[in-house]
Scaffold this active site. Sequence first.
Site: not given
Ligand code: PAF
Length: 291
Positions: A33-34, A37, A153
């Site tokens: 985590l950074h 996040h 995404q």
């Molecule tokens: O963005 C991410 O870290 C990943 O693609 C996720 C959304 C956790 C799915 O594995």
Amino acid sequence: MRIVTRGADLRALSRRARQSGMTVGFVPTMGYLHDGHLALIRRARSEHHRLAVSVFVNPLQFGPKEDFARYPRDEVRDVRLCRDAGCDWFFLPRVRSLYPPGFRTTVAPGPLADLWEGTARPGHFRGVTTVVLKLLNLVEPDTLYLGQKDIQQARIVQGMVRDLDLSTRVTVCPTVRERDGLALSSRNAYLSPAERARATGMIRAMREGRALVRSGTHDARAILSLVRQTLRREARPDAVDYLALVDPTTLEPINRLDRAGGFLIAAIRIGKTRLIDNLFLKPPVRRAGSQ
Ligand code: PAF
């Protein structure tokens, strides 16, 4: 904070909370985590009674030649950061529990998954939609938090939520950057100091594009040409996988920026590291009578 490894336990906790009138926010991550996040976690914390964070390096979204095995991991630190940030449920599933022997079904993400990142990483978004749907089915959150850094995404997951009638809301939060502009990413850990200095050239180039738009240029070719030149000079990338100006919703290329704006998106390679970033560009609003 409860550390939960079984999906059924997480679902029970979340259902119990919601049955007693609480709302649940959820931040899915691959760990290491950074501050990017943590910004999602803080936002989710402030908007919900209960907060779930998952840490799962999802093998399904990595190609056979990609960095699954060497993807950075530090679960002890992740646990500490989540506890300090007020997380209620830290979900740490094992690969075999999410993908037990006999696991077959995946989620086909639609044509947007074949563009940009999808061209460079075939199958990547199928892995993402599959794991995100599984996680949503376990957490059943009111809101899912994703970062703008991975805008493709985010748009694909929003499409899945819409198309499959999921009841979760998706909130896309702004990209968090280092002081020198580099977008935070767990993969920045791969960069040597010299490569890291070059990597900052990507956002400098994009900001040049933004300055051009602010000075009145809306033509995609002119904007991209300046950004490409600056990118080559400032980042000296070993490859440019793509650089494009795209519609903010569909992520299809556009020829001209209109009032809706567009995302400048890029993926480059520096040494062995692949970096992506984007910047939202919007023409300045001209007041009536101004030129
Ligand atoms: O963005 C991410 O870290 C990943 O693609 C996720 C959304 C956790 C799915 O594995």
